[in-house]
Scaffold this motif. Sequence first.
Motif, PDB file in Angstrom:
ATOM      1  N   TYR A 242     -28.644  52.371  26.869  1.00  0.00           N
ATOM      2  CA  TYR A 242     -29.072  53.549  26.105  1.00  0.00           C
ATOM      3  C   TYR A 242     -28.473  54.821  26.696  1.00  0.00           C
ATOM      4  CZ  TYR A 242     -31.985  57.348  24.375  1.00  0.00           C
ATOM      5  OH  TYR A 242     -32.407  58.535  23.835  1.00  0.00           O
TER       6      TYR A 242
ATOM      7  N   VAL B  76     -25.986  57.651  24.915  1.00  0.00           N
ATOM      8  CA  VAL B  76     -26.209  59.098  24.889  1.00  0.00           C
ATOM      9  C   VAL B  76     -24.995  59.821  25.473  1.00  0.00           C
ATOM     10  CG1 VAL B  76     -27.635  61.004  25.737  1.00  0.00           C
ATOM     11  CG2 VAL B  76     -28.724  58.854  25.032  1.00  0.00           C
TER      12      VAL B  76
ATOM     13  N   THR C  28     -19.342  63.543  17.696  1.00  0.00           N
ATOM     14  CA  THR C  28     -20.528  63.572  16.813  1.00  0.00           C
ATOM     15  C   THR C  28     -20.165  63.263  15.369  1.00  0.00           C
ATOM     16  OG1 THR C  28     -20.370  65.947  16.280  1.00  0.00           O
ATOM     17  CG2 THR C  28     -21.550  65.340  18.310  1.00  0.00           C
TER      18      THR C  28
ATOM     19  N   ALA D 293     -24.912  54.208  17.341  1.00  0.00           N
ATOM     20  CA  ALA D 293     -25.991  55.063  17.845  1.00  0.00           C
ATOM     21  C   ALA D 293     -27.298  54.849  17.093  1.00  0.00           C
ATOM     22  CB  ALA D 293     -25.567  56.528  17.753  1.00  0.00           C
TER      23      ALA D 293
ATOM     24  N   TYR E 248     -30.084  53.010  18.604  1.00  0.00           N
ATOM     25  CA  TYR E 248     -30.771  53.671  19.716  1.00  0.00           C
ATOM     26  C   TYR E 248     -31.553  54.906  19.264  1.00  0.00           C
ATOM     27  CZ  TYR E 248     -27.778  50.724  22.642  1.00  0.00           C
ATOM     28  OH  TYR E 248     -27.142  49.653  23.241  1.00  0.00           O
TER      29      TYR E 248
ATOM     30  N   LEU F   6     -30.489  57.382  17.609  1.00  0.00           N
ATOM     31  CA  LEU F   6     -29.651  58.581  17.654  1.00  0.00           C
ATOM     32  C   LEU F   6     -28.893  58.748  16.336  1.00  0.00           C
ATOM     33  CD1 LEU F   6     -28.217  58.035  21.243  1.00  0.00           C
ATOM     34  CD2 LEU F   6     -29.803  59.862  20.571  1.00  0.00           C
TER      35      LEU F   6
ATOM     36  N   ASP G 279     -33.409  63.075  15.451  1.00  0.00           N
ATOM     37  CA  ASP G 279     -32.615  63.129  16.681  1.00  0.00           C
ATOM     38  C   ASP G 279     -31.123  63.070  16.387  1.00  0.00           C
ATOM     39  OD1 ASP G 279     -34.721  62.856  18.982  1.00  0.00           O
ATOM     40  OD2 ASP G 279     -35.318  61.412  17.471  1.00  0.00           O
TER      41      ASP G 279
ATOM     42  N   VAL H 210     -27.169  63.797  16.804  1.00  0.00           N
ATOM     43  CA  VAL H 210     -26.358  63.880  18.021  1.00  0.00           C
ATOM     44  C   VAL H 210     -25.717  65.267  18.115  1.00  0.00           C
ATOM     45  CG1 VAL H 210     -25.938  61.413  18.126  1.00  0.00           C
ATOM     46  CG2 VAL H 210     -24.366  62.862  16.829  1.00  0.00           C
TER      47      VAL H 210
ATOM     48  N   SER I 172     -34.444  54.124  23.359  1.00  0.00           N
ATOM     49  CA  SER I 172     -34.253  54.871  22.125  1.00  0.00           C
ATOM     50  C   SER I 172     -34.771  56.293  22.224  1.00  0.00           C
ATOM     51  CB  SER I 172     -34.942  54.170  20.947  1.00  0.00           C
ATOM     52  OG  SER I 172     -36.339  54.206  21.092  1.00  0.00           O
ATOM     53  N   ALA I 173     -34.087  57.180  21.498  1.00  0.00           N
ATOM     54  CA  ALA I 173     -34.585  58.530  21.275  1.00  0.00           C
ATOM     55  C   ALA I 173     -35.658  58.460  20.200  1.00  0.00           C
ATOM     56  CB  ALA I 173     -33.455  59.440  20.822  1.00  0.00           C
TER      57      ALA I 173
ATOM     58  N   ILE J 177     -34.828  62.941  23.761  1.00  0.00           N
ATOM     59  CA  ILE J 177     -33.708  62.084  24.164  1.00  0.00           C
ATOM     60  C   ILE J 177     -34.109  61.244  25.372  1.00  0.00           C
ATOM     61  CG2 ILE J 177     -31.312  62.037  24.936  1.00  0.00           C
ATOM     62  CD1 ILE J 177     -31.042  64.846  23.568  1.00  0.00           C
TER      63      ILE J 177
END
Length: 391
Positions: A66, A70, A79, A88, A91, A93, A98, A100, A144-145, A150
């Motif tokens: 994870y 990030v 991004t 992502a 996770y 994201l 959330d 990125v 995970s976020a 985060i």
Amino acid sequence: MTQLAKFVYSPSYTQYDFGPSHPFNPLRLVATKSLIDTMGLLTPHDTIIPDLATFDELFLIHQPDYIDMVQRFQTYEDTLNPNLLRLAQDYGLGTEDDPVFPKMHQAGSLAVGGTLTAARLVASGQVLHALNIAGGLHHAKKASASGFCIYNDVAIAIKWLREHTSWKIAYIDTDAHHGDGVQQAFYDDPHVLTISLHETGQYLFPGTGSVEELGEGAGYGFSLNLPLRPYSDDESSLESLLSVVPQALAVFQPDLIVSQHGCDGHFWDPLTDLLASTYFYAQVPSLVDAWAHQFSQGRWIAVGGGGYELLRVVPRAWTLLWAQMIHQPLANSATIPSSWLEQWQSSSPEPLPRTFLDRLEDRPTTPSSFAITQQNRQTVYHLKQLVSWLQ
């Protein structure tokens, strides 16, 4: 000689930024620091700049894969990378909550570093109280976020303290959203008592935090939840807190209290359905301070959390918190300095309040307040029936 309190802060906290349209806006941190400064409640000696958390510290809670994910978002081009964004998603994201952004690992690590700095200061005996307003990211999980979080700075700091001290730790969370990530991290640990007062998950993210979530294994009975009905007011919220927390602390006998002070239960907050005023956000720090000096030799770490009325609520709530931590609580009649109002009014679409405590005429009322209070009392009763040592 032990100092009373330290304010952990970095100008780089503003890099934790999901974008101008996202509710979790770092403007609230700058405005809070500005109000505390303007009130004369902070000296350079009181402030300490944190370092980024190390990988080993992040590994205390989060999985390496994870953290690696990030880290992969370093540039604006990253991004926009569709392959990276697809990975992502697993996770948490790249979601609406959330999204990125470039260098999100560094930004998240600095927030964690702030709370770890607070933990080290208190653990070493240098200070009794320490505050990191950029902390309180209580939703992040191992891999995970979640919910604008985060990395879980609170869980990491508590885990670090558990590994470096023999302390029992009580965590008290009064954010409108359930402190699910911290609860999950210590669900089987009888040395960490987690208490969360929040709007019921029947209506609000993350959908957890029922009274039946009590822990597992050796940790059974050490996770306590007080889910409030929507439109709960100051009086009912404080009554619920006082009906459980002092008894729990008296039995648990913590060596340290960690408190999360999300102020998104305020009646102006756009994301929740509670009716707290800034009176509630003055009373909670006062109570936690008293409990720390009664039960944990004064040792107290506080963090921020939610709060999405960026200028009308958050700066007032967290200035009230810091004033209590330095034992200079503001009078009920305390007013906001005109210089601060002039500096920040142009950034607020609504008129900024001129007093720290909300005016009675600004507080909404509900004809069902009696019924809501009764329902919250039933919740407290149900919890006490489930946890014998609370009776």
